[in-house]
Design an enzyme around this catalytic site. Structure first.
Site, mmCIF file in Angstrom:
data_model
loop_
_atom_site.group_PDB
_atom_site.id
_atom_site.type_symbol
_atom_site.label_atom_id
_atom_site.label_comp_id
_atom_site.label_asym_id
_atom_site.label_seq_id
_atom_site.Cartn_x
_atom_site.Cartn_y
_atom_site.Cartn_z
ATOM 1 N N LYS A 33 0.812 -1.227 0.000
ATOM 2 C CA LYS A 33 0.000 0.000 0.000
ATOM 3 C C LYS A 33 0.842 1.274 0.000
ATOM 4 O O LYS A 33 0.379 2.328 -0.392
ATOM 5 C CB LYS A 33 -0.941 0.015 1.208
ATOM 6 C CG LYS A 33 -0.224 0.114 2.535
ATOM 7 C CD LYS A 33 -1.191 0.288 3.702
ATOM 8 C CE LYS A 33 -0.378 0.322 4.992
ATOM 9 N NZ LYS A 33 -1.121 0.380 6.188
ATOM 10 N N GLY A 38 8.822 -1.769 3.113
ATOM 11 C CA GLY A 38 8.122 -1.600 4.383
ATOM 12 C C GLY A 38 8.800 -0.647 5.346
ATOM 13 O O GLY A 38 9.624 0.188 4.951
ATOM 14 N N VAL A 39 8.451 -0.798 6.617
ATOM 15 C CA VAL A 39 8.992 0.083 7.663
ATOM 16 C C VAL A 39 10.511 -0.075 7.737
ATOM 17 O O VAL A 39 11.249 0.899 7.809
ATOM 18 C CB VAL A 39 8.338 -0.247 9.033
ATOM 19 C CG1 VAL A 39 9.048 0.470 10.168
ATOM 20 C CG2 VAL A 39 6.868 0.130 9.010
ATOM 21 N N ALA A 315 13.077 -7.528 11.858
ATOM 22 C CA ALA A 315 13.103 -7.785 10.423
ATOM 23 C C ALA A 315 13.736 -9.139 10.102
ATOM 24 O O ALA A 315 13.254 -9.877 9.241
ATOM 25 C CB ALA A 315 13.872 -6.669 9.720
ATOM 26 N N HIS A 440 42.668 -13.058 14.753
ATOM 27 C CA HIS A 440 43.310 -12.146 15.715
ATOM 28 C C HIS A 440 43.968 -11.003 14.946
ATOM 29 O O HIS A 440 44.624 -11.244 13.937
ATOM 30 C CB HIS A 440 44.374 -12.907 16.512
ATOM 31 C CG HIS A 440 45.127 -12.020 17.447
ATOM 32 N ND1 HIS A 440 44.594 -11.581 18.643
ATOM 33 C CD2 HIS A 440 46.367 -11.467 17.349
ATOM 34 C CE1 HIS A 440 45.481 -10.803 19.235
ATOM 35 N NE2 HIS A 440 46.561 -10.715 18.480
#
Ligand code: NAI
Length: 454
Positions: A33, A38-39, A315, A440
């Site tokens: 939409k 998305g968010v 997520a 390391h």
């Protein structure tokens, strides 16, 4: 038009589910939409990390003296940070669009509403077009919780109160920012706006910040913030929002905080309104869609993944949940496990954790041992974090000597934690980890250090 699968919602669960479904040959329609991604991509994970990275660079330059770097006139240009943030978002949304195309997923922009079921499948309407899918994946995500605090709704309308959405496009840095809620969003935004020059006050209902995070780690984080000048009002409840202030209550007494902007970040809740769940009878639990460990709802061939199932609101959980759904739809039995999902707070210093904390293990009656080591055992950490006070905690169960939890505060923690998640997921024991070779010098060696203390 008919599809093997219709997905409602184009966030992490939706777009990744669509990519996987397309990849295995399902004729897939994705309905979104607002924005693809998305968010997470548009007003969450990615934009916030872009902002926080600029703040980190700024802080490094400002405090470079400790490292022998003396920079001259350092300025923070919030406008430029925003422009770059928008570019990053555009690039990544473009990437998702390309991936969907590669996997032959059709994308429709608009609000998807389930309107019923026919012999051919579930029907979903977008504007005046009806689409039919043999299967449905509901991935409509979550939205901020707006509590019934007097003045809050009005403040939101006037642009005085912001959610995670509006705050990411704020054109100027507010002089005084009050944040309601000291959880993940509140802390990440406190970090950015404190670096960018705001006077930040966080009002938190509990006696600690960062929710379920290991308590010792959340206390170290609190001290780090306080050192930078962020104020905290713990055990405090906001009772009213006025035109230019926030009133909170602590121990029966009311106090007023002057503010130029207010952020409301007290949690998120699934988005289920108006999508027509009732038309086919999808079962919910509170506001979340009820699913089993395979992502199935109470209806045949109707699945739900991501924040809308109310389980984890992350997520990366959504990605895996979507994969579990697609696998089960296509005959590959797969189940979702939640015991080794890493969580990160991208503050400076970073906090990362996975598995049981001392508190959760205790509540479950697990007998455990803990190694608690200072990050200063890592040469790389000392070299790069002047005055750093990070720690790493490793929990093992006494009976099997398996790793059951790892919790860290200190930079790079966000990039190290997946290794710890693998140890938990694959049920490694102390002696298995002792046989691993770590590069390391890296901060990851702190896990090896901790393991040898057990
Ligand atoms: P949250 O659940 O993390 O924190 C909300 C905080 O607000 C809690 O500490 C709670 O005690 C407090 N609170 C609740 N009601 C209050 C009140 N009336 N007054 C004062 N304090 C109050 O929620 P947040 O920060 O809004 O984040 C929402 C979701 O978004 C989280 O579930 C998180 O998983 C996700 N998220 C994850 C991120 C990450 O993984 N790095 C980043 C941002 C969000």
């Amino acid at each position: 038009m008919s599809y093997d699968l219709i997905i409602i919602g184009g966030g992490p669960a939706g777009y990744l589910g669509a990519e996987r479904a397309g990849h295995v040959g399902l004729k897939t329609l994705l309905i979104e939409k607002r924005f693809l991604g998305g968010v997470c991509l548009n007003e969450g994970c990615i934009p916030t990390k872009t902002l926080l990275n600029s703040a980190k660079i700024y802080d490094k330059a400002r405090y470079g003296e400790k490292y022998g770097v003396l920079a001259g006139d350092i300025k923070f240009d919030h406008q430029k940070v925003l422009t770059r943030k928008n570019k990053v978002v555009r690039t990544l949304v473009g990437g998702i669009r390309a991936q969907l195309k590669r996997n032959k997923v059709e994308v429709v922009e608009g609000f998807g509403k389930i309107i019923g079921k026919s012999s051919k499948g579930y029907q979903v309407k977008v504007y005046d077009q009806t689409y039919t899918g043999k299967r449905l994946l509901i991935a409509t995500g979550s939205q901020p919780i707006i509590p019934p605090i007097p003045g809050l709704e009005d403040g939101l309308k006037k642009g005085f109160v912001l959610t995670n959405r509006e705050i990411l496009d704020l054109k100027t840095i507010p002089e005084r920012l009050v944040i309601i809620g000291g959880g993940v969003i509140g802390l990440e935004m406190a970090s950015y706006f404190n670096s960018a020059g705001s006077e930040v006050t966080v009002v938190e209902m509990l006696d600690h910040i960062a929710g379920e995070t290991d308590r010792e780690i959340s206390n170290i984080l609190l001290k780090n913030y306080q050192k930078k000048g962020v104020e905290f009002k713990l055990n405090s409840k906001v009772v009213r929002v006025n035109d230019s202030s926030v009133v909170y209550e602590d121990d029966g007494q009311e106090y007023t905080l002057k503010a130029d902007k207010v952020l409301i970040s007290i949690g998120r809740t699934p988005v289920i309104e108006g999508i027509g769940l009732e038309t086919i009878g999808v079962e919910t639990e509170g506001r979340a869609i009820k699913v089993d460990e395979r992502g199935r709802t109470n209806l045949p061939e109707v699945y739900a993944a991501g924040d809308v199932n109310g389980k984890s609101l992350l997520a990366h959980t959504a990605y895996r949940e979507a994969e579990v759904c697609i696998n089960n739809m296509t005959g590959k039995r797969d189940i979702m496990r939640y015991n080794a999902i890493p969580a990160v707070i991208y503050t400076n210093p970073e906090v990362a954790s996975v598995g049981e904390t001392e508190e959760t293990a205790g509540k479950k009656g697990i007998e455990f041992e803990v190694a608690n080591v200072s990050m200063r055992y890592s040469g790389r950490y000392v070299a790069e974090n002047e005055g750093g006070d990070g720690i790493c905690k490793i929990l093992v169960d006494k009976k099997h000597r398996k790793i059951i939890g790892v919790h860290m505060i200190g930079n790079y923690a966000s990039e190290i934690i997946y290794g710890a998640a693998m140890m938990i997921e694959t049920e490694m024991r102390v002696k298995d980890v002792q046989e691993l070779v770590f590069p390391h010098p890296t901060v990851s060696e702190i896990i090896r250090e901790g393991i040898f203390q057990l």
